[in-house]
Design a protein around this motif. Structure first.
Motif, PDB file in Angstrom:
ATOM      1  N   ASP A   1     -16.785 -19.739  23.164  1.00  0.00           N
ATOM      2  CA  ASP A   1     -18.171 -19.307  22.914  1.00  0.00           C
ATOM      3  C   ASP A   1     -19.142 -19.948  23.897  1.00  0.00           C
ATOM      4  OD1 ASP A   1     -17.091 -18.101  20.716  1.00  0.00           O
ATOM      5  OD2 ASP A   1     -17.627 -19.734  19.346  1.00  0.00           O
ATOM      6  N   LEU A   2     -18.689 -21.036  24.548  1.00  0.00           N
ATOM      7  CA  LEU A   2     -19.623 -21.831  25.342  1.00  0.00           C
ATOM      8  C   LEU A   2     -20.297 -21.064  26.489  1.00  0.00           C
ATOM      9  CD1 LEU A   2     -18.039 -25.381  25.406  1.00  0.00           C
ATOM     10  CD2 LEU A   2     -20.305 -24.751  24.579  1.00  0.00           C
ATOM     11  N   PRO A   3     -19.534 -20.277  27.303  1.00  0.00           N
ATOM     12  CA  PRO A   3     -20.211 -19.605  28.415  1.00  0.00           C
ATOM     13  C   PRO A   3     -21.387 -18.736  27.957  1.00  0.00           C
ATOM     14  CG  PRO A   3     -17.844 -19.474  28.708  1.00  0.00           C
ATOM     15  CD  PRO A   3     -18.075 -20.087  27.360  1.00  0.00           C
ATOM     16  N   ALA A   4     -21.183 -17.984  26.877  1.00  0.00           N
ATOM     17  CA  ALA A   4     -22.272 -17.127  26.399  1.00  0.00           C
ATOM     18  C   ALA A   4     -23.460 -17.959  25.945  1.00  0.00           C
ATOM     19  CB  ALA A   4     -21.782 -16.244  25.259  1.00  0.00           C
ATOM     20  N   LEU A   5     -23.159 -19.094  25.302  1.00  0.00           N
ATOM     21  CA  LEU A   5     -24.221 -19.980  24.830  1.00  0.00           C
ATOM     22  C   LEU A   5     -25.017 -20.552  26.014  1.00  0.00           C
ATOM     23  CD1 LEU A   5     -24.719 -20.752  21.855  1.00  0.00           C
ATOM     24  CD2 LEU A   5     -23.607 -22.925  22.319  1.00  0.00           C
ATOM     25  N   ILE A   6     -24.277 -20.955  27.056  1.00  0.00           N
ATOM     26  CA  ILE A   6     -24.927 -21.520  28.239  1.00  0.00           C
ATOM     27  C   ILE A   6     -25.762 -20.461  28.947  1.00  0.00           C
ATOM     28  CG2 ILE A   6     -24.537 -22.562  30.521  1.00  0.00           C
ATOM     29  CD1 ILE A   6     -22.036 -23.856  29.367  1.00  0.00           C
ATOM     30  N   GLN A   7     -25.216 -19.237  29.022  1.00  0.00           N
ATOM     31  CA  GLN A   7     -25.975 -18.170  29.674  1.00  0.00           C
ATOM     32  C   GLN A   7     -27.287 -17.907  28.946  1.00  0.00           C
ATOM     33  OE1 GLN A   7     -23.105 -15.055  29.787  1.00  0.00           O
ATOM     34  NE2 GLN A   7     -22.192 -15.772  31.683  1.00  0.00           N
ATOM     35  N   ARG A   8     -27.231 -17.974  27.607  1.00  0.00           N
ATOM     36  CA  ARG A   8     -28.466 -17.740  26.865  1.00  0.00           C
ATOM     37  C   ARG A   8     -29.476 -18.846  27.152  1.00  0.00           C
ATOM     38  NH1 ARG A   8     -27.983 -17.088  20.625  1.00  0.00           N
ATOM     39  NH2 ARG A   8     -28.415 -19.306  20.617  1.00  0.00           N
ATOM     40  N   SER A   9     -29.006 -20.094  27.170  1.00  0.00           N
ATOM     41  CA  SER A   9     -29.914 -21.200  27.466  1.00  0.00           C
ATOM     42  C   SER A   9     -30.474 -21.081  28.879  1.00  0.00           C
ATOM     43  CB  SER A   9     -29.198 -22.542  27.336  1.00  0.00           C
ATOM     44  OG  SER A   9     -28.671 -22.686  26.055  1.00  0.00           O
ATOM     45  N   ALA A  10     -29.608 -20.678  29.833  1.00  0.00           N
ATOM     46  CA  ALA A  10     -30.055 -20.546  31.223  1.00  0.00           C
ATOM     47  C   ALA A  10     -31.139 -19.471  31.320  1.00  0.00           C
ATOM     48  CB  ALA A  10     -28.879 -20.190  32.126  1.00  0.00           C
ATOM     49  N   ARG A  11     -30.946 -18.414  30.554  1.00  0.00           N
ATOM     50  CA  ARG A  11     -31.926 -17.320  30.588  1.00  0.00           C
ATOM     51  C   ARG A  11     -33.262 -17.786  30.027  1.00  0.00           C
ATOM     52  NH1 ARG A  11     -29.044 -12.762  27.766  1.00  0.00           N
ATOM     53  NH2 ARG A  11     -30.603 -12.913  26.121  1.00  0.00           N
ATOM     54  N   THR A  12     -33.212 -18.455  28.868  1.00  0.00           N
ATOM     55  CA  THR A  12     -34.458 -18.956  28.280  1.00  0.00           C
ATOM     56  C   THR A  12     -35.140 -19.920  29.242  1.00  0.00           C
ATOM     57  OG1 THR A  12     -33.235 -18.941  26.205  1.00  0.00           O
ATOM     58  CG2 THR A  12     -35.426 -19.906  26.165  1.00  0.00           C
ATOM     59  N   THR A  13     -34.349 -20.805  29.853  1.00  0.00           N
ATOM     60  CA  THR A  13     -34.889 -21.766  30.810  1.00  0.00           C
ATOM     61  C   THR A  13     -35.610 -21.059  31.942  1.00  0.00           C
ATOM     62  OG1 THR A  13     -33.066 -23.277  30.393  1.00  0.00           O
ATOM     63  CG2 THR A  13     -34.260 -23.568  32.446  1.00  0.00           C
ATOM     64  N   ALA A  14     -34.935 -20.046  32.519  1.00  0.00           N
ATOM     65  CA  ALA A  14     -35.511 -19.347  33.654  1.00  0.00           C
ATOM     66  C   ALA A  14     -36.811 -18.668  33.270  1.00  0.00           C
ATOM     67  CB  ALA A  14     -34.512 -18.328  34.199  1.00  0.00           C
ATOM     68  N   VAL A  15     -36.843 -18.080  32.079  1.00  0.00           N
ATOM     69  CA  VAL A  15     -38.057 -17.389  31.629  1.00  0.00           C
ATOM     70  C   VAL A  15     -39.214 -18.377  31.546  1.00  0.00           C
ATOM     71  CG1 VAL A  15     -39.121 -16.262  29.647  1.00  0.00           C
ATOM     72  CG2 VAL A  15     -36.865 -15.534  30.424  1.00  0.00           C
ATOM     73  N   VAL A  16     -38.961 -19.550  30.930  1.00  0.00           N
ATOM     74  CA  VAL A  16     -40.024 -20.543  30.752  1.00  0.00           C
ATOM     75  C   VAL A  16     -40.456 -21.119  32.103  1.00  0.00           C
ATOM     76  CG1 VAL A  16     -40.559 -22.807  29.790  1.00  0.00           C
ATOM     77  CG2 VAL A  16     -39.318 -21.150  28.422  1.00  0.00           C
ATOM     78  N   LEU A  17     -39.472 -21.487  32.942  1.00  0.00           N
ATOM     79  CA  LEU A  17     -39.843 -22.194  34.165  1.00  0.00           C
ATOM     80  C   LEU A  17     -40.362 -21.275  35.267  1.00  0.00           C
ATOM     81  CD1 LEU A  17     -37.278 -25.104  34.274  1.00  0.00           C
ATOM     82  CD2 LEU A  17     -39.651 -25.114  33.569  1.00  0.00           C
ATOM     83  N   LEU A  18     -39.969 -19.998  35.264  1.00  0.00           N
ATOM     84  CA  LEU A  18     -40.590 -19.086  36.230  1.00  0.00           C
ATOM     85  C   LEU A  18     -42.087 -18.964  35.911  1.00  0.00           C
ATOM     86  CD1 LEU A  18     -40.056 -17.178  38.652  1.00  0.00           C
ATOM     87  CD2 LEU A  18     -40.045 -15.302  37.015  1.00  0.00           C
ATOM     88  N   LEU A  19     -42.379 -18.968  34.601  1.00  0.00           N
ATOM     89  CA  LEU A  19     -43.782 -18.971  34.182  1.00  0.00           C
ATOM     90  C   LEU A  19     -44.500 -20.211  34.696  1.00  0.00           C
ATOM     91  CD1 LEU A  19     -43.594 -17.730  30.515  1.00  0.00           C
ATOM     92  CD2 LEU A  19     -45.231 -16.934  32.198  1.00  0.00           C
ATOM     93  N   VAL A  20     -43.837 -21.357  34.583  1.00  0.00           N
ATOM     94  CA  VAL A  20     -44.447 -22.597  35.074  1.00  0.00           C
ATOM     95  C   VAL A  20     -44.725 -22.462  36.577  1.00  0.00           C
ATOM     96  CG1 VAL A  20     -44.065 -25.055  35.482  1.00  0.00           C
ATOM     97  CG2 VAL A  20     -43.380 -24.047  33.317  1.00  0.00           C
ATOM     98  N   GLY A  21     -43.759 -21.888  37.312  1.00  0.00           N
ATOM     99  CA  GLY A  21     -43.929 -21.716  38.752  1.00  0.00           C
ATOM    100  C   GLY A  21     -45.094 -20.820  39.108  1.00  0.00           C
ATOM    101  N   THR A  22     -45.119 -19.591  38.568  1.00  0.00           N
ATOM    102  CA  THR A  22     -46.192 -18.674  38.970  1.00  0.00           C
ATOM    103  C   THR A  22     -47.535 -19.152  38.440  1.00  0.00           C
ATOM    104  OG1 THR A  22     -45.610 -17.218  37.142  1.00  0.00           O
ATOM    105  CG2 THR A  22     -44.824 -16.594  39.302  1.00  0.00           C
ATOM    106  N   SER A  23     -47.531 -19.788  37.250  1.00  0.00           N
ATOM    107  CA  SER A  23     -48.826 -20.231  36.745  1.00  0.00           C
ATOM    108  C   SER A  23     -49.355 -21.400  37.555  1.00  0.00           C
ATOM    109  CB  SER A  23     -48.742 -20.587  35.262  1.00  0.00           C
ATOM    110  OG  SER A  23     -48.133 -21.829  35.127  1.00  0.00           O
ATOM    111  N   SER A  24     -48.477 -22.167  38.186  1.00  0.00           N
ATOM    112  CA  SER A  24     -49.018 -23.261  38.993  1.00  0.00           C
ATOM    113  C   SER A  24     -49.671 -22.700  40.257  1.00  0.00           C
ATOM    114  CB  SER A  24     -47.960 -24.316  39.300  1.00  0.00           C
ATOM    115  OG  SER A  24     -46.998 -23.812  40.179  1.00  0.00           O
ATOM    116  N   ALA A  25     -49.156 -21.550  40.748  1.00  0.00           N
ATOM    117  CA  ALA A  25     -49.843 -20.885  41.855  1.00  0.00           C
ATOM    118  C   ALA A  25     -51.218 -20.415  41.402  1.00  0.00           C
ATOM    119  CB  ALA A  25     -49.019 -19.700  42.358  1.00  0.00           C
ATOM    120  N   MET A  26     -51.269 -19.834  40.189  1.00  0.00           N
ATOM    121  CA  MET A  26     -52.555 -19.335  39.725  1.00  0.00           C
ATOM    122  C   MET A  26     -53.531 -20.459  39.453  1.00  0.00           C
ATOM    123  SD  MET A  26     -53.656 -16.727  36.718  1.00  0.00           S
ATOM    124  CE  MET A  26     -53.682 -17.806  35.337  1.00  0.00           C
TER     125      MET A  26
END
Lengths: 430, 161
Positions: free
Chosen positions: A267-292
């Motif tokens: 089950d671990l790969p699917a669990l990690i992929q979900r965490s990676a996805r959530t991480t990317a969503v949150v941190l891409l926001l941090v990236g673009t918002s720091s530009a703004m």
């Protein structure tokens, strides 16, 4: 207000309406506004800001707390915490409701995300409460609201986002500031739960009295051990938040995969992929918002907003009330992370100008947005609650009304009594 | 064709992300272990961690985009009729496409070149900082492929109906 700001705001709302992902909207409006104001090298600067905005070891705590939350959710920690809470408060009037909130507090103290709390605690407790005669909509509403207390109780991902955005704020101090407000909110939610339960005759479960606190406590002990890592480790200054989050991942992994064995290796790969996805969503926001936010600071927008709000009234109480109402409305329409990223740079200078401690303002901001997580049309926790509890959003929202009242009361107390937030940090600062 | 590309990219990205995440966790935990248990900190763990994180975030965002998990507000399009909804969808993905071309790829490539020419190194890892910034244009190319696919697939659907 400047031309750039107007373009930015109109475009922002328009793009929100056609459902462009918020992370992209932040970048697109910045490009548009910067171009129209004749900035040079716009594209390269924004690309650079996006990457530099996430070049921080502190932010690394976010993926780890997301992952440890996912591991705890899947790893059977919730079940042990529920049993322990049941042996403590299960016998009282509205017992399972109290168990629900108390478990959310425990879970909040070992994990940084509310979503994992709603799905893992709600997934177990809502069906059980249904079968014991508690109203289904009541159960979903209670779980949803209770889970948000975890965002105030350390560790908390959204607090890390706030501390990084506000800069010069210690995450440890902010974590400490959240403890009493989180407990206050839990206590108010429990009060509402008892009142409604007495009215509707939702009973304490008679068998709960027989459960031995020592036995359940012993079984929950390994899970609760993480509280020690967080409270003693981060707050005591032994570990950085990132290091503590790494330890939380290892411990949650050991518990879920090796000791409780509720997560299979496959089950671990699917669990990690979900965490990676959530991480990317949150941190891409941090990236673009720091530009703004760099663009906004260049254009002196925070100062303009500050002047505008200060001009509304002479009384700081009224200005704070205005800010609260504004943030409540924002929270209804926007998810928590983008809201914190967008409004911290704009509103924090106003709050500081009013004499608020940045720690205190952070708690106010997050508490406001916690309420937004439980409201339609955009309420992440409400949606998860309704999906695990199989409830109808409109009916659950109606059952929420007394809980909204409790949360707003908590918000008012926290806003106007700074000591609730600042008492614990002041103890440990000396 | 795009569907096949999307399927295999999803698989490949999924594997890459798992590897990246696992290495990241191991790296930070090793750092903690060496620092607190063996009391001789390894210098490069923090820098490697932020390097891996930036790649994880940018590759992960393309993965999240593929699976439609980025945050947005879908309150308007619930009540709309399917025609308008499709049009809005196409418009939204076209904007993502334009932003990817302009900022991620054009901006990112120039950023990479600029940092490469500056010769700046990551002090403890000893490699060029430019590798860190390369994550931006690389993810940009993926964003272009994925958004193009989403716009075109939507158009195909429109023709069928």
């Amino acid at each position: 207000m400047s031309l750039g700001l107007c373009i930015l705001m109109i475009l922002f709302v328009a793009l929100l309406c056609v459902n462009v992902p918020i992370a992209f909207i932040l970048g697109i409006v910045t490009v548009a506004a910067a171009f129209s104001l004749g900035y040079e090298q716009v594209l390269v600067t924004i690309a650079s800001d996006m990457a530099s905005g996430i070049d921080s070891f502190t932010l690394l705590a976010i993926p780890f707390f997301i992952f440890s939350g996912d591991l705890m959710g899947a790893g059977g920690l919730a079940k042990r915490l529920i049993d322990f809470a049941n042996s403590l408060v299960g016998r009282f009037r509205g017992g399972l409701g109290l168990v629900n909130t108390l478990t959310c507090v425990f879970f909040g103290a070992i994990s940084g995300s509310a979503a994992a709390a709603v799905s893992s605690i709600g997934g177990t407790l809502i069906p059980e409460m249904n079968s014991k005669g508690y109203g289904k909509d009541f159960n979903i509403a209670l779980t949803t609201c209770s889970a948000t207390t975890g965002l105030l109780i350390p560790p908390s991902n959204v607090m890390i986002v706030y501390a990084v955005t506000a800069s010069n704020i210690s995450i440890a101090a902010l974590f400490m500031a959240g403890i009493l407000p989180g407990l206050l909110m839990a206590a108010l939610l429990m009060t509402v739960c008892v009142i409604i339960s007495s009215k509707k005759g939702y009973g304490g479960s008679p068998d709960a009295g027989k459960v031995n606190i020592m036995t359940t406590g012993w079984k929950a002990f390994p899970s609760l051990l993480l509280i020690v890592v967080v409270l003693w480790g981060i707050l005591g200054g032994v570990f950085t938040p990132t290091e503590a989050s790494g330890i939380a991942v290892v411990w949650a992994f050991v518990l879920g995969v090796i000791i409780y064995r509720e997560i299979k290796w496959v089950d671990l790969p699917a669990l990690i992929q979900r965490s990676a996805r959530t991480t990317a969503v949150v941190l891409l926001l941090v990236g673009t918002s720091s530009a703004m936010s760099r663009f906004l600071t260049n254009e002196q927008v925070p100062a303009a907003v500050s002047n505008f709000l200060m001009g509304l009234s002479d009384s700081p109480m009224m200005i704070l009330l205005t800010i609260n109402i504004m943030l409540l409305i924002v929270g209804v329409f926007m998810d928590m992370t983008p809201a914190v990223l967008i409004f911290t740079p704009i509103l924090l200078p106003v709050a500081v100008g009013l004499g608020l401690d940045p720690l205190h303002f952070g708690i106010i901001l997050i508490l406001n947005l916690c309420i937004g997580l439980c409201t339609p049309p955009v309420g992440a926790c409400l949606f998860i609650g309704c999906s695990v509890g199989k409830g109808d959003i409109a009916r659950v929202s109606k059952a929420m009304l007394p809980f909204y009242a409790a949360m707003i009361l908590a918000l008012m107390l926290v806003t106007y009594i700074p000591a609730i937030s600042l008492f614990i940090p002041s103890l440990l600062a000396d | 064709m795009f569907e096949a590309i999307h399927k295999s990219s999803e698989r490949l990205l999924g594997i890459l992300l798992v590897i990246c995440f696992v290495v990241l966790v191991v790296d930070v935990v090793l750092g903690v272990f060496w620092r607190y248990v063996l009391s001789s900190p390894i210098g490069w763990t923090e820098e490697l961690a932020t390097f891996l994180m930036v790649w994880l975030v940018f590759l992960g965002s393309t993965y999240a985009y593929l699976l439609n998990s980025h945050l947005g507000i879908d309150l308007l399009d619930r009540q709309l009729d399917p025609e308008v909804k499709r049009l809005m969808n196409g418009f939204a993905h076209t904007l993502v496409l334009l932003f990817s071309i302009g900022v991620f790829v054009y901006g990112g490539v120039n950023l990479f070149i600029e940092r490469w020419d500056s010769g700046q190194l990551m002090p403890t890892l000893g490699i060029r900082k430019a590798w860190f910034y390369l994550s931006v244009p690389v993810s940009g190319v993926l964003f272009i492929v994925f958004s193009l696919g989403k716009v075109l697939i939507y158009k195909e659907e429109e023709k069928e109906s």
